[in-house]
Scaffold this active site. Structure first.
Site, PDB file in Angstrom:
ATOM      1  N   TYR A  56     -10.832  -3.313 -25.096  1.00 28.07           N
ATOM      2  CA  TYR A  56      -9.755  -3.836 -24.242  1.00 28.07           C
ATOM      3  C   TYR A  56     -10.098  -3.654 -22.760  1.00 28.07           C
ATOM      4  O   TYR A  56      -9.468  -4.268 -21.894  1.00 28.07           O
ATOM      5  CB  TYR A  56      -8.406  -3.159 -24.520  1.00 28.07           C
ATOM      6  CG  TYR A  56      -7.886  -3.265 -25.943  1.00 28.07           C
ATOM      7  CD1 TYR A  56      -8.469  -4.118 -26.875  1.00 28.07           C
ATOM      8  CD2 TYR A  56      -6.788  -2.512 -26.345  1.00 28.07           C
ATOM      9  CE1 TYR A  56      -7.989  -4.190 -28.177  1.00 28.07           C
ATOM     10  CE2 TYR A  56      -6.292  -2.586 -27.645  1.00 28.07           C
ATOM     11  CZ  TYR A  56      -6.903  -3.419 -28.551  1.00 28.07           C
ATOM     12  OH  TYR A  56      -6.417  -3.478 -29.831  1.00 28.07           O
ATOM     13  N   LYS A  81     -10.640   2.752 -30.159  1.00 29.98           N
ATOM     14  CA  LYS A  81     -11.426   2.139 -31.243  1.00 29.98           C
ATOM     15  C   LYS A  81     -12.884   1.948 -30.848  1.00 29.98           C
ATOM     16  O   LYS A  81     -13.194   1.717 -29.677  1.00 29.98           O
ATOM     17  CB  LYS A  81     -10.820   0.768 -31.608  1.00 29.98           C
ATOM     18  CG  LYS A  81      -9.320   0.806 -31.786  1.00 29.98           C
ATOM     19  CD  LYS A  81      -8.723  -0.489 -32.285  1.00 29.98           C
ATOM     20  CE  LYS A  81      -7.193  -0.410 -32.228  1.00 29.98           C
ATOM     21  NZ  LYS A  81      -6.627  -0.756 -30.909  1.00 29.98           N
ATOM     22  N   HIS A 114     -13.286  -0.739 -35.122  1.00 30.37           N
ATOM     23  CA  HIS A 114     -12.468  -1.887 -34.713  1.00 30.37           C
ATOM     24  C   HIS A 114     -12.602  -3.086 -35.667  1.00 30.37           C
ATOM     25  O   HIS A 114     -11.593  -3.718 -36.011  1.00 30.37           O
ATOM     26  CB  HIS A 114     -12.849  -2.281 -33.280  1.00 30.37           C
ATOM     27  CG  HIS A 114     -11.776  -2.967 -32.522  1.00 30.37           C
ATOM     28  ND1 HIS A 114     -11.632  -2.860 -31.162  1.00 30.37           N
ATOM     29  CD2 HIS A 114     -10.765  -3.776 -32.931  1.00 30.37           C
ATOM     30  CE1 HIS A 114     -10.604  -3.576 -30.766  1.00 30.37           C
ATOM     31  NE2 HIS A 114     -10.058  -4.138 -31.832  1.00 30.37           N
TER      32      HIS A 114
END
Ligand code: A2P
Length: 286
Positions: A56, A81, A114
């Site tokens: 992210y 993750k 992930h």
């Protein structure tokens, strides 16, 4: 069944770790001021569970907001993750260390693989997941992660992992909302005592125009977001709603003064496909 009375109620993971039943999602939240402000707003609104990921790109801002919030570390649940480029034993160790540095934390509460089958590693994903998992089991033993789990795994990926795993994943975080209830994965998770976390619980914002949901929301005097998040909780899922607006962040916590009837739960269960479907993890191009 866990009581659904407030935001800080918890589910018990399969290792006994307690996890607040709603998490604050940060996927697609831009790094910098926006991520910082929204995480701070979430903590102010009462969330104690924050979900981020190396991919992210906002771990530093998330960490800074956590530090500035004044909330005690032991009262918080933080997930990050492992990204696709970092699969493998050594790479996983390094990736977790990098995430911890960016977050400014000594440990995360939950560390997830992930995606099970990154495109560049499609010919040896089983071996790489086994190696990453071994590194994660060590991190768990060393208390750098209070629990470990996976994301976007289907039964075949979990079956493969469980061949060599010593620790059963505590969580499988998947795309999970009325548009894709992922019945097969959810049943697998349940059978193995793996908690189903719901990312995109609002269908990344695509569920708001669905007439059936608007009607239900009106009838319960709640918003569509609240009805859908309540549906997720009543299924025993752990929704991770994302917003960058303080009023919505707060609205998404107000889930505990109503209960959906069985009939209304079934109506919502029947909305398959209205707001997109989960990606097939074996077909992604990343
Ligand atoms: P925004 O971040 O601009 O507030 P999901 O959690 O399924 O990924 O959905 C997130 C999307 O839904 C984002 O586009 C977010 O927009 C929007 N959203 C989140 N909460 C609400 C709400 N209560 N009402 C309307 N839109 C919302």
């Amino acid at each position: 069944m866990t009581a659904l009375t407030k935001l800080t109620d918890t589910y018990a993971l399969n290792n006994g770790t307690k996890i607040p039943i709603v998490g604050f999602g940060t996927w697609q939240t831009p790094d910098g001021q926006v991520a910082y402000d929204s995480v701070l707003a979430a903590l102010k609104a009462g969330y104690r569970h924050i979900d981020t990921a190396a991919a992210y790109g906002n771990e530093e801002s998330v960490g800074k907001a956590i530090a500035d919030s004044g909330v005690a570390r032991e009262d918080l649940f933080v997930t990050t993750k492992l990204w696709n480029a970092d699969h493998g034993y050594e790479a996983t160790k390094k990736a977790l260390a990098t995430s911890l540095t960016k977050l400014g934390l000594d440990y995360v509460d939950l560390y997830l693989i992930h995606w099970p089958n990154p495109a560049p590693m499609r010919d040896h994903w089983e071996q790489l997941n086994a190696e990453s998992w071994r590194a994660m089991e060590e991190a768990y033993a060393d208390r750098k992660a209070r629990a470990i789990g996976v994301s976007n795994f289907r039964a075949k990926h979990l079956d493969a992992l469980l061949k060599t795993a010593k620790v059963v994943p505590a969580v499988n975080q998947i795309f999970l909302n009325p548009s894709d209830t992922q019945d097969e994965v959810v049943a697998y998770n349940r059978a193995h005592d793996i908690l189903s976390e719901a990312y995109s619980p609002l269908g990344t914002g695509k569920i708001f125009g669905i007439p059936e949901l608007k009607q239900l929301a009106d009838r319960y005097h709640k918003t569509v977001a609240q009805v859908v998040l309540r549906w997720s909780l009543q299924h025993g899922f752990l929704p991770l709603p994302k917003s960058v607006h303080a009023d919505r962040i707060e609205q998404n916590t107000d889930l505990f003064d109503f209960e959906l009837s069985t009939a209304d739960m079934q109506t919502i269960d029947g909305l398959h496909g209205v707001a997109g479907l989960a990606k097939d993890p074996d077909q992604t191009d990343f």
